[in-house]
Design an enzyme around this catalytic site. Sequence first.
Site, mmCIF file in Angstrom:
data_model
loop_
_atom_site.group_PDB
_atom_site.id
_atom_site.type_symbol
_atom_site.label_atom_id
_atom_site.label_comp_id
_atom_site.label_asym_id
_atom_site.label_seq_id
_atom_site.Cartn_x
_atom_site.Cartn_y
_atom_site.Cartn_z
ATOM 1 N N GLN A 223 0.848 -1.141 0.169
ATOM 2 C CA GLN A 223 -0.064 0.059 -0.080
ATOM 3 C C GLN A 223 0.933 1.349 -0.105
ATOM 4 O O GLN A 223 0.284 2.311 0.017
ATOM 5 C CB GLN A 223 -0.722 0.062 1.223
ATOM 6 C CG GLN A 223 -2.005 -1.197 1.165
ATOM 7 C CD GLN A 223 -2.691 -1.124 2.565
ATOM 8 O OE1 GLN A 223 -2.931 -2.300 3.096
ATOM 9 N NE2 GLN A 223 -3.364 0.042 2.923
ATOM 10 N N ARG A 370 -8.295 -1.179 8.238
ATOM 11 C CA ARG A 370 -9.529 -0.371 7.704
ATOM 12 C C ARG A 370 -9.641 0.940 8.772
ATOM 13 O O ARG A 370 -10.962 1.254 8.863
ATOM 14 C CB ARG A 370 -10.677 -0.882 7.376
ATOM 15 C CG ARG A 370 -11.449 -0.243 6.186
ATOM 16 C CD ARG A 370 -12.514 -0.875 5.685
ATOM 17 N NE ARG A 370 -13.201 0.234 4.591
ATOM 18 C CZ ARG A 370 -13.910 -0.329 3.852
ATOM 19 N NH1 ARG A 370 -14.278 -1.601 3.553
ATOM 20 N NH2 ARG A 370 -14.502 0.492 2.801
ATOM 21 N N CYS A 371 -8.629 1.566 9.267
ATOM 22 C CA CYS A 371 -8.854 2.749 10.142
ATOM 23 C C CYS A 371 -7.587 3.554 10.078
ATOM 24 O O CYS A 371 -6.696 2.799 9.881
ATOM 25 C CB CYS A 371 -9.463 2.193 11.410
ATOM 26 S SG CYS A 371 -8.160 1.275 12.556
ATOM 27 N N GLU A 740 -13.110 4.523 5.460
ATOM 28 C CA GLU A 740 -12.741 3.861 6.586
ATOM 29 C C GLU A 740 -13.934 4.239 7.749
ATOM 30 O O GLU A 740 -14.297 3.238 8.814
ATOM 31 C CB GLU A 740 -11.620 3.829 7.383
ATOM 32 C CG GLU A 740 -10.550 3.446 6.547
ATOM 33 C CD GLU A 740 -9.073 3.940 6.945
ATOM 34 O OE1 GLU A 740 -9.150 4.914 7.825
ATOM 35 O OE2 GLU A 740 -7.963 3.538 6.691
#
Length: 786
Positions: A223, A370-371, A740
């Site tokens: 990523q 996802r945060c 998110e």
Amino acid sequence: MTDTLDEVRIGGLGASRRRAEDARFIRGRGTYVDDVVLPGMLHMEILRSPLAHARITSIDTSAAWAIPGVRLVLTGEMAAQRNLAWMPTLSYDTQAVLATDKVRFQGQEVACVVADDPYIARDAVEAIVVEYEALPPVVNPKQAMEPGAPVIRDDKEGQTDNLTYRWDVGDAAATERAFAEADTVSTLSLHYPRSHPSPLEPCGSIADFDVATGKLTIYMTSQAPHIIRSAVALVAELPEHMIRVISPDLGGGFGNKVPVYPGYVCSILCSILTGKPVKWVEDRSSNLSSTGFGRDMYLDGELALRSDGRILGVRMHVTTDQGAFFADAQPSKFKVGLLHSAFACYDVPVGHISAHGAYTNKAPGGVAYRCSFRVTEAMYFQERMVQAAADDLGMDQAEFRRINLLHDDAFPARTPFGFLVDSGQYGKCLQLGLDAIGYQDFVAEQAAARARGRLLGIGISTMTEPLGAGNSREYDILGIKMFDSAELRVHPTGKAMLRTGARSQGQGHETTWAQIVAHELGLPADDVVVEEGDTDTAPYGMGTYASRSTPVAGAAVSMVSRKIRAKARKLAAHLLEVSEEDVEWELGRFHVRGAPERGVTIQECAAAAYTNMPDGMEPGLEGNAYYDPPNLTWPFACYIAIVEVDPETGVWDVLRFVAVDDCGVRINPMIVEGQIMGGLTEAYAMASMQFQTYDAEGNIVGSNFMDYLLPTAWETPGFELHEVVTPCPHHPIGAKGIGECATVGGPAAFVNAVHDAIRHTGVRNVDMPLLPDRVWEALRTGHDYS
Ligand code: CDP
């Protein structure tokens, strides 16, 4: 004047433009790491430890070497000769690449084999004989902190226990005073279970070291490819300009593809040793059992309350389970980590947080699944505490929130832990959600249903999430400041290529970045191709996680487009034979002030940049922009769930779910809705079915999709979506992150709803996931499940 209709027609801001990348994805034409085939490529497989904690007494690789087609068998000892048996982590800890002394979790990398094909490599892995001397495993942080617990990290000089870090923030004395003045103190303790981002595509890499040129090319599921390049340069002591990291299409990431994993490092080392490209692609079980997990926190909290419902102060303590290596983004360094952002949407005068982490014999990670730096745990705990507090005061949960949420005139507001929240309309979002779900009618229906033995419940979750790290004053990785970048080239025919330092994993950047260019320049979005993920071509960026792409890279796209527009204005003045001050901009066109019919299009300006520039002007129409955000962006969400619990079985169904999201200006409403639905699906998964656990021996439960459950369309409830738009005051187009929010804020809505349905039992907490047997047990006994 910008014509809104025109903007939508060209696919600008606010257009629900179809996703450009889907043309290849839905045809199966994406190129993922495993699709890349290089000439002479070899294949790597990893031998993993079957035990959670054991000393390695011997490794015999002779049978593996003897298998035809085997090119290399690499052990930790061999890696150590090249100073690569251990690697640094994001938290300045060390992590074993291949175990040399001990194994510290089940699934840890012990050795690897490189062979002509993956099947030979796998056979050879099984032929390696490792002798272990079993040691007692430690599988939870509380056990790890007990006196006399086996020391897991005895490789670290001076480490005599399993403490990873200790940290606190806030004003302890002022908080103490607030508690002394409180009419009621509400307490809650719970565990946010270990979960796993489980992207559809697991991790993998192909390292290709060219002995002739000295260039190392790495295809990798990352990523954040630029940071990987810098890290490889620093750790492997290779010159950075001779390293190229290509992150091709990614099949999801969710934070799982941020860390550096031993497999990546081994493939690089194996390519250097064999002189051939070496591919490693892990299988599902390896991904689930050895790569970055999320959550796994024990949370204790107290709220000091006044009898009229005002929160006077908050005190929280967190114990994090770090696994065998402290591999996540050091939560006390990245200020939004741990519980730091809790209660940011409420007007809470004082607070204090203490935190510590422990090593255990479990996989390392603690990634922000996802945060934004683990705020999911903070928001979940916040909203569970808020519901418990409303119950303790005997107040309606919506009213309790209404009293304590920041009011519109409070912005900009300081949170109890020092962040500046710059904008929001929290009351409006809450009211919209309550109206949409028919809150008042439901409360009456709930009482009537209860009289008939039906258990209905309603749960609310309101939260703001800090998205878009950095700014450069406060955030860096390896000392590199957390900015992002964009480079735009407009070709002579008016078509354009945009590259950014972000890396989409399915979020649709190829679509939305082109929309920002369309908004700024009036070029149709279809005329802008977007590329990300290749460090040889993309400008330096910090990658995509923490929903930072729109707040940071998206802002850079705006800024570079504005630079191009400034040059195009000079070209327009030249073409129109007027001074620059007499040129006015409308979407896609400059015209002479007072004579709108005399104008030139942006495409004509692009042509002139290469064919007819004024004397002294540098030819070409391209540029780049680096963007350092002045602050985080603070989107807000209000999620409300209605559930029905079956008293006989503990099974609960979601009857309705309303989501109100305010992410500022929406670039592509369709993509935003997709992000919210995906996030809510993951939230539902965590609330209802998803967790990883370990038995007393340290064997992982949850290393395959039979044990670790992903919701399908069948289980997933329907979501009703609504929006409020409060533009971000400091973002060039007023956008805030959204990727998110729903995963972060969603779980508490489901869990609060189930607790509301079983409130009559006096049960204060059932830990996630709310499996039917847990709920049934709580209903039957009236005891918490923690
Ligand atoms: O960093 P990441 O891409 O995961 O998250 P994000 O910046 O929140 O963006 C997720 C997707 O939603 C991207 O395609 C964004 O461009 C899009 N988005 C949008 O259309 N409008 C917003 N206000 C925020 C995001």
